[in-house]
Each structure stands twice: as structure tokens, then as C-alpha cells.
Design a protein around this motif. Structure first.
Motif, PDB file in Angstrom:
ATOM      1  N   THR A  70      39.258  82.295  -7.874  1.00 41.47           N
ATOM      2  CA  THR A  70      39.915  82.673  -9.128  1.00 41.47           C
ATOM      3  C   THR A  70      41.351  83.119  -8.920  1.00 41.47           C
ATOM      4  N   GLY A  71      41.707  83.454  -7.714  1.00 43.89           N
ATOM      5  CA  GLY A  71      43.055  83.914  -7.437  1.00 43.89           C
ATOM      6  C   GLY A  71      43.274  85.372  -7.792  1.00 43.89           C
ATOM      7  N   MET A  72      42.205  86.099  -8.042  1.00 45.35           N
ATOM      8  CA  MET A  72      42.327  87.519  -8.385  1.00 45.35           C
ATOM      9  C   MET A  72      42.403  88.339  -7.101  1.00 45.35           C
ATOM     10  N   PHE A  73      43.519  89.008  -6.935  1.00 42.15           N
ATOM     11  CA  PHE A  73      43.768  89.768  -5.717  1.00 42.15           C
ATOM     12  C   PHE A  73      42.831  90.968  -5.601  1.00 42.15           C
ATOM     13  N   ALA A  74      42.328  91.475  -6.730  1.00 46.76           N
ATOM     14  CA  ALA A  74      41.431  92.644  -6.724  1.00 46.76           C
ATOM     15  C   ALA A  74      40.138  92.340  -5.971  1.00 46.76           C
ATOM     16  N   PHE A  75      39.629  91.116  -6.089  1.00 50.06           N
ATOM     17  CA  PHE A  75      38.404  90.762  -5.375  1.00 50.06           C
ATOM     18  C   PHE A  75      38.647  90.666  -3.869  1.00 50.06           C
ATOM     19  N   ILE A  76      39.825  90.249  -3.480  1.00 48.96           N
ATOM     20  CA  ILE A  76      40.148  90.180  -2.052  1.00 48.96           C
ATOM     21  C   ILE A  76      40.246  91.591  -1.478  1.00 48.96           C
TER      22      ILE A  76
END
Length: 53
Positions: free
Chosen positions: A27-33
Motif C-alpha cells: 500500500t505504500g503506507m510508511f506507518a505499517f513499515i
């Protein structure tokens, strides 16, 4: 029995970290990384606990 719970928690942390990395990369969501990084850190800290003197 304590060892079994510890192993199960470590496996759950590792699976959650991998899932979080996967969702973050798709998804490109940095929060999940970041969440994956924190979960992986918890896994490694749980794998090698601090030794008591």
C-alpha cells in the motif's frame, strides 16, 4: 509451560512483523513499515532476554 508461551509469542510477533512489512510495501503506507520494525524489535528483544545477575 513458560517456554511454550514464550515461543508462541515470539512466533506471533514474527508473523505480525512480516504481515506488517507486506501490507506496508503493497500500500505504500510508511506507518505499517514502522509497525513492522517495532514488532521485529520486540521479537529480537524477546529472543535474547537480559540476563539477571
Amino acid at each position: 509451560m513458560k517456554t511454550l508461551y514464550r515461543v508462541l509469542i515470539l512466533i506471533a510477533l514474527l508473523v505480525a512483523a512480516i504481515a506488517s512489512y507486506s501490507v506496508g510495501s503493497q500500500t505504500g503506507m510508511f506507518a505499517f513499515i514502522i509497525l513492522g520494525f517495532l514488532l521485529e524489535g520486540a521479537f529480537w528483544l524477546g529472543l535474547f532476554p537480559a540476563k539477571k545477575r
